[in-house]
Design a protein around this motif. Structure first.
Motif, PDB file in Angstrom:
ATOM      1  N   PRO A 167       0.788  -1.487  -0.311  1.00 28.52           N
ATOM      2  CA  PRO A 167       0.461  -0.147  -0.447  1.00 28.52           C
ATOM      3  C   PRO A 167       0.596   1.464  -0.097  1.00 28.52           C
ATOM      4  N   TRP A 168       0.060   2.350   0.074  1.00 28.99           N
ATOM      5  CA  TRP A 168       0.626   3.725   0.167  1.00 28.99           C
ATOM      6  C   TRP A 168       1.194   4.682   1.566  1.00 28.99           C
ATOM      7  N   ASN A 169       0.802   3.190   2.605  1.00 30.49           N
ATOM      8  CA  ASN A 169       0.988   5.181   3.441  1.00 30.49           C
ATOM      9  C   ASN A 169       2.113   4.538   3.951  1.00 30.49           C
ATOM     10  N   LEU A 191       8.367  -7.139  -7.067  1.00 26.81           N
ATOM     11  CA  LEU A 191       7.314  -5.948  -5.969  1.00 26.81           C
ATOM     12  C   LEU A 191       6.654  -5.266  -6.441  1.00 26.81           C
ATOM     13  N   LYS A 192       5.444  -5.027  -5.932  1.00 30.81           N
ATOM     14  CA  LYS A 192       4.255  -3.952  -7.211  1.00 30.81           C
ATOM     15  C   LYS A 192       3.851  -2.830  -5.760  1.00 30.81           C
ATOM     16  N   PRO A 193       4.554  -2.189  -5.665  1.00 32.72           N
ATOM     17  CA  PRO A 193       4.248  -0.592  -5.269  1.00 32.72           C
ATOM     18  C   PRO A 193       3.073   0.010  -5.696  1.00 32.72           C
ATOM     19  N   PRO A 222       5.965  -0.720 -11.030  1.00 38.64           N
ATOM     20  CA  PRO A 222       4.797   0.169 -10.481  1.00 38.64           C
ATOM     21  C   PRO A 222       3.744   0.049 -11.306  1.00 38.64           C
ATOM     22  N   GLY A 223       2.351  -0.086 -10.899  1.00 41.77           N
ATOM     23  CA  GLY A 223       1.087  -0.095 -11.619  1.00 41.77           C
ATOM     24  C   GLY A 223      -0.160  -0.263 -10.610  1.00 41.77           C
ATOM     25  N   PHE A 224      -1.348   0.032 -11.639  1.00 40.55           N
ATOM     26  CA  PHE A 224      -2.533  -0.394 -11.443  1.00 40.55           C
ATOM     27  C   PHE A 224      -2.477  -1.293 -10.353  1.00 40.55           C
ATOM     28  N   GLY A 225      -4.111  -1.402  -9.518  1.00 36.21           N
ATOM     29  CA  GLY A 225      -3.766  -2.658  -8.474  1.00 36.21           C
ATOM     30  C   GLY A 225      -4.814  -4.266  -9.625  1.00 36.21           C
ATOM     31  N   GLY A 229      -1.335  -5.836 -10.035  1.00 33.46           N
ATOM     32  CA  GLY A 229      -1.715  -6.874  -9.553  1.00 33.46           C
ATOM     33  C   GLY A 229      -2.726  -7.942  -9.525  1.00 33.46           C
ATOM     34  N   ALA A 230      -3.850  -7.592 -10.318  1.00 31.17           N
ATOM     35  CA  ALA A 230      -4.554  -8.718 -10.486  1.00 31.17           C
ATOM     36  C   ALA A 230      -3.367 -10.015 -11.117  1.00 31.17           C
ATOM     37  N   ALA A 231      -2.490  -8.780 -12.120  1.00 29.24           N
ATOM     38  CA  ALA A 231      -2.110  -9.854 -12.891  1.00 29.24           C
ATOM     39  C   ALA A 231      -0.443 -10.777 -12.313  1.00 29.24           C
ATOM     40  N   LEU A 232      -0.538 -10.019 -11.127  1.00 26.17           N
ATOM     41  CA  LEU A 232       0.556 -10.742 -10.495  1.00 26.17           C
ATOM     42  C   LEU A 232      -0.088 -11.469  -9.539  1.00 26.17           C
ATOM     43  N   SER A 233      -1.616 -10.954  -9.029  1.00 30.36           N
ATOM     44  CA  SER A 233      -1.693 -12.064  -7.784  1.00 30.36           C
ATOM     45  C   SER A 233      -2.857 -13.480  -8.628  1.00 30.36           C
ATOM     46  N   GLY A 234      -3.011 -13.693  -9.868  1.00 28.54           N
ATOM     47  CA  GLY A 234      -3.388 -14.641 -10.661  1.00 28.54           C
ATOM     48  C   GLY A 234      -2.299 -15.257 -11.193  1.00 28.54           C
ATOM     49  N   ALA A 242       1.799 -12.043  -1.201  1.00 32.18           N
ATOM     50  CA  ALA A 242       1.809 -11.278   0.453  1.00 32.18           C
ATOM     51  C   ALA A 242       1.135 -10.031   0.359  1.00 32.18           C
ATOM     52  N   PHE A 243      -0.154  -9.508   1.014  1.00 33.68           N
ATOM     53  CA  PHE A 243      -0.909  -8.466   0.319  1.00 33.68           C
ATOM     54  C   PHE A 243      -0.748  -7.611   1.552  1.00 33.68           C
ATOM     55  N   THR A 244      -0.863  -6.254   1.332  1.00 30.99           N
ATOM     56  CA  THR A 244      -1.076  -5.735   2.512  1.00 30.99           C
ATOM     57  C   THR A 244      -1.959  -4.302   1.628  1.00 30.99           C
ATOM     58  N   GLY A 245      -3.401  -4.282   2.666  1.00 24.87           N
ATOM     59  CA  GLY A 245      -3.809  -3.319   1.541  1.00 24.87           C
ATOM     60  C   GLY A 245      -5.883  -3.090   2.509  1.00 24.87           C
ATOM     61  N   GLU A 246      -6.206  -3.054   1.731  1.00 26.76           N
ATOM     62  CA  GLU A 246      -8.045  -3.133   1.700  1.00 26.76           C
ATOM     63  C   GLU A 246      -8.621  -4.613   1.927  1.00 26.76           C
ATOM     64  N   GLU A 252     -10.453 -10.578  -3.521  1.00 26.20           N
ATOM     65  CA  GLU A 252     -10.253 -10.303  -4.335  1.00 26.20           C
ATOM     66  C   GLU A 252      -8.671 -11.195  -4.876  1.00 26.20           C
ATOM     67  N   ILE A 253      -7.935 -10.650  -4.104  1.00 23.22           N
ATOM     68  CA  ILE A 253      -6.496 -12.037  -4.028  1.00 23.22           C
ATOM     69  C   ILE A 253      -6.576 -13.328  -3.949  1.00 23.22           C
ATOM     70  N   ILE A 254      -7.832 -13.397  -2.973  1.00 26.83           N
ATOM     71  CA  ILE A 254      -7.858 -14.996  -2.890  1.00 26.83           C
ATOM     72  C   ILE A 254      -7.997 -15.680  -3.787  1.00 26.83           C
TER      73      ILE A 254
HETATM   74  P1  ADP Z   1      -6.002   1.792  -1.276  1.00 25.65           P
HETATM   75  O1  ADP Z   1      -7.632   1.486  -0.827  1.00 25.65           O
HETATM   76  O2  ADP Z   1      -5.592   1.658   0.402  1.00 25.65           O
HETATM   77  O3  ADP Z   1      -5.439   2.141  -1.877  1.00 25.65           O
HETATM   78  P2  ADP Z   1      -5.865  -1.209  -2.042  1.00 25.65           P
HETATM   79  O4  ADP Z   1      -6.443  -2.297  -1.454  1.00 25.65           O
HETATM   80  O5  ADP Z   1      -6.823  -0.628  -2.883  1.00 25.65           O
HETATM   81  O6  ADP Z   1      -6.116  -0.748  -0.474  1.00 25.65           O
HETATM   82  O7  ADP Z   1      -4.231  -0.811  -2.844  1.00 25.65           O
HETATM   83  C1  ADP Z   1      -3.238  -1.413  -1.605  1.00 25.65           C
HETATM   84  C2  ADP Z   1      -2.865  -2.135  -2.585  1.00 25.65           C
HETATM   85  O8  ADP Z   1      -3.370  -2.971  -3.812  1.00 25.65           O
HETATM   86  C3  ADP Z   1      -1.940  -1.144  -4.076  1.00 25.65           C
HETATM   87  O9  ADP Z   1      -0.769  -1.544  -3.879  1.00 25.65           O
HETATM   88  C4  ADP Z   1      -2.690  -1.522  -4.793  1.00 25.65           C
HETATM   89  O10 ADP Z   1      -2.712  -1.091  -6.669  1.00 25.65           O
HETATM   90  C5  ADP Z   1      -3.447  -3.049  -5.234  1.00 25.65           C
HETATM   91  N1  ADP Z   1      -4.493  -3.571  -5.747  1.00 25.65           N
HETATM   92  C6  ADP Z   1      -6.039  -3.092  -5.924  1.00 25.65           C
HETATM   93  N2  ADP Z   1      -6.708  -3.601  -6.091  1.00 25.65           N
HETATM   94  C7  ADP Z   1      -6.154  -4.875  -6.589  1.00 25.65           C
HETATM   95  C8  ADP Z   1      -6.854  -5.878  -7.527  1.00 25.65           C
HETATM   96  N3  ADP Z   1      -7.897  -6.123  -8.217  1.00 25.65           N
HETATM   97  N4  ADP Z   1      -5.634  -7.079  -7.135  1.00 25.65           N
HETATM   98  C9  ADP Z   1      -4.548  -6.375  -6.539  1.00 25.65           C
HETATM   99  N5  ADP Z   1      -3.764  -5.519  -6.326  1.00 25.65           N
HETATM  100  C10 ADP Z   1      -4.873  -5.246  -5.840  1.00 25.65           C
END
Ligand code: ADP
Length: 499
Positions: A167-169, A191-193, A222-225, A229-234, A242-246, A252-254
């Motif tokens: 995440p960005w925090n 790593l995907k920041p 770097p790129g969008f979730g 992010g989806a390409a990496l987790s899939g 390993a994921f930190t976020g919402e 979605e990652i599971i």
């Molecule tokens: P926030 O809302 O605090 O940004 P997120 O969970 O959306 O929290 O973001 C945390 C990380 O997860 C970021 O690197 C983001 O790009 C990534 N991310 C967001 N959506 C997805 C997704 N569907 N699959 C994988 N990674 C994601």
């Protein structure tokens, strides 16, 4: 931007001048396959800092291939001691560039420079050194089997290629939490920041190469979730994510991980109870509450945002708290006087201000704050006033939903049982705080709260050796300490027939 530029370290200016910033794949700095870029923004001013190449599926695929080749090839040949030395070298390089990292972090994330300089960067260095120590201490066991005349032992082996989504925090520190343990165990990493804050991870990637870590061992894209992010987790050739976020992203990652049943560890959100008993040291508790909520603009997953105060001291404590909170100095992060910077993005500002409205509509009383910052020099940035809500009950949305901003909801409680009941009345379970001078009460409450970390007479204290992670919907798996080694290794049993 002109004034900001003047304040910046020469090496930061130099780093930012190489635009658009490329990603690190297989030891090379490359543009995205699509040629697409995105902008990273200074949250204090709303101005673009620099453009960054945007990783998508194809780039992630290249990075995973590079990580796989490094894992099956050169990286395996490195001894535990050599891995340790590389991590130590990396820590030294970060230390040498500490000021630059702190400025870059503040610029990209908005956090006060005193925090980047005194918390994020030193904690990052400490983390790499701590896991460097583990690299030479990971071992299996000999087992006393009764099945016959066998020598049976275990090997603790790396998992393989690890996708890490952060995440960005705490952009740099989260990269350290993920990369250090993974490399200590012998894995390779993609790593995907977070898209909001890619810069310190890219600078870290430069130092990873400078330290002599072989090409492909760490790739930073770097790129969008929903795309990268989806390409990496899939990805079918990634062994673990390993994921930190919402919480919602964790789900979605599971789902994405199901294709090849990759391992998943999740550190998700929180709505942590911070419980103040009237027999506590209330002066220290006040300071602790402020740190627990307003540190990093409240953008902390374990922030103590549900403040439970014993009924008889509720009004007094909340009054004193809001008096102190009113004096928190908001400003641009690069100003050394600043105590609280902007939120990370316009989206985050919208989210937090919408919760301020929700709270007021629900009947919460803003004892201080409650709005966007009004000062003219803060208008262009994403500043929000630090807010104390009183008259909250635990059912309100501002008491149950993660706001991820500088907002605390104060709720009264009757006694120990009530504090524990209300404290646990949440879907989350990341952390909790307890303030009391009664040792028995402290232990009783610490045991009863369903949370991965409980701080007694302190809050937000961290050390690389302590496990961190969630109960309930705050996720699973533990980072930190010996526990992270579980995430990044797998166990093999070897049977040798001695007959
Ligand atoms: P926030 O809302 O605090 O940004 P997120 O969970 O959306 O929290 O973001 C945390 C990380 O997860 C970021 O690197 C983001 O790009 C990534 N991310 C967001 N959506 C997805 C997704 N569907 N699959 C994988 N990674 C994601």
């Amino acid at each position: 931007m002109a004034t900001t530029q003047q304040q910046l370290h020469g090496s930061v200016v130099k780093f930012l001048s190489g635009a658009p910033k490329k990603m690190l794949i297989n030891g090379e700095w490359v543009a995205s396959a699509s040629g697409k870029t995105f902008e990273t923004v200074n949250p204090a001013t709303g101005e673009v800092i620099v453009k960054v190449y945007e990783a998508d599926k194809e780039d992630i695929d290249r990075a995973v291939k590079a990580a796989r080749a490094a894992f099956e090839g050169p990286w395996r040949k490195f001894s535990h001691y050599q891995r340790q030395q590389l991590l130590l070298k990396l820590a030294d390089l970060i230390e040498k560039n500490a000021e630059e990292f702190a400025q870059l972090e503040t610029l990209d994330n908005g956090k006060p420079i005193r925090e980047s300089m005194n918390v994020d960067v030193p904690a990052t260095i400490e983390h790499f050194r701590y896991y460097a120590g583990w690299a030479t201490k990971i071992h299996g066991e000999t087992l006393p089997v009764s099945a016959g005349n066998f020598l049976t032992y275990t090997l603790r082996e790396p998992v393989g290629v690890v996708g890490q989504i952060i995440p960005w925090n705490f952009p740099l520190l989260m990269a350290a939490w993920k990369i250090a343990a993974a490399l200590a165990c012998g894995n390779c990493v993609v790593l995907k920041p977070a898209e909001q804050t890619p810069l310190t991870a890219l600078r870290l990637a430069e130092l990873i190469m400078e330290a002599g870590i072989p090409a492909g061992v760490v790739n930073v894209c770097p790129g969008f979730g929903p795309t990268a992010g989806a390409a990496l987790s899939g990805h079918m050739d990634v062994d673990k994510v390993a994921f930190t976020g919402e919480y919602t992203t964790g789900r979605e990652i599971i789902k994405a991980s199901a294709g090849n049943l990759k391992r998943v560890s999740l550190e998700l959100g929180g709505k942590s109870p911070n419980v103040i008993f009237k027999d506590g040291d209330l002066e220290t508790a006040l300071k602790g509450c402020i740190g627990s909520v307003f540190f990093n603009q409240g953008q902390v997953c374990c922030a103590g945002t549900r403040l439970f105060v014993e009924k008889s001291i509720y009004e007094d404590f909340v009054g004193k708290l809001s008096d102190k909170v009113k004096s928190i100095k908001l400003g641009h992060g690069l100003n050394p006087e600043t105590q609280m910077g902007p939120l990370v993005s316009d989206d985050q500002l919208k989210r937090v201000t919408s919760y301020l409205e929700i709270g007021k509509k629900e009947g919460a009383k803003a004892m201080c704050g409650g709005d966007r910052a009004k000062e003219s020099d803060l208008q262009k940035g994403y500043f929000v006033q630090p807010t104390v809500f009183a008259d909250v009950n635990n059912k309100m949305r501002v008491a149950q939903e993660e706001i991820f901003g500088p907002v605390v909801s104060a709720i009264p409680f009757k006694d120990v049982d009530d504090a524990v009941f209300q404290g646990n009345e949440t879907t989350y379970g990341l952390a909790a705080g307890v303030w009391t001078s009664d040792v028995k009460k402290a232990h009783r409450v610490a045991r009863s709260l369903k949370a991965g970390t409980v701080w007694v007479n302190c809050y937000n204290v961290f050390d690389p050796c302590t496990p961190f992670g969630g109960y309930k919907q705050s996720g699973y798996g533990r980072e930190g300490g010996i526990h992270a080694l579980e995430l990044y290794t797998q166990v093999k049993s070897v049977w040798i027939n001695l007959d």
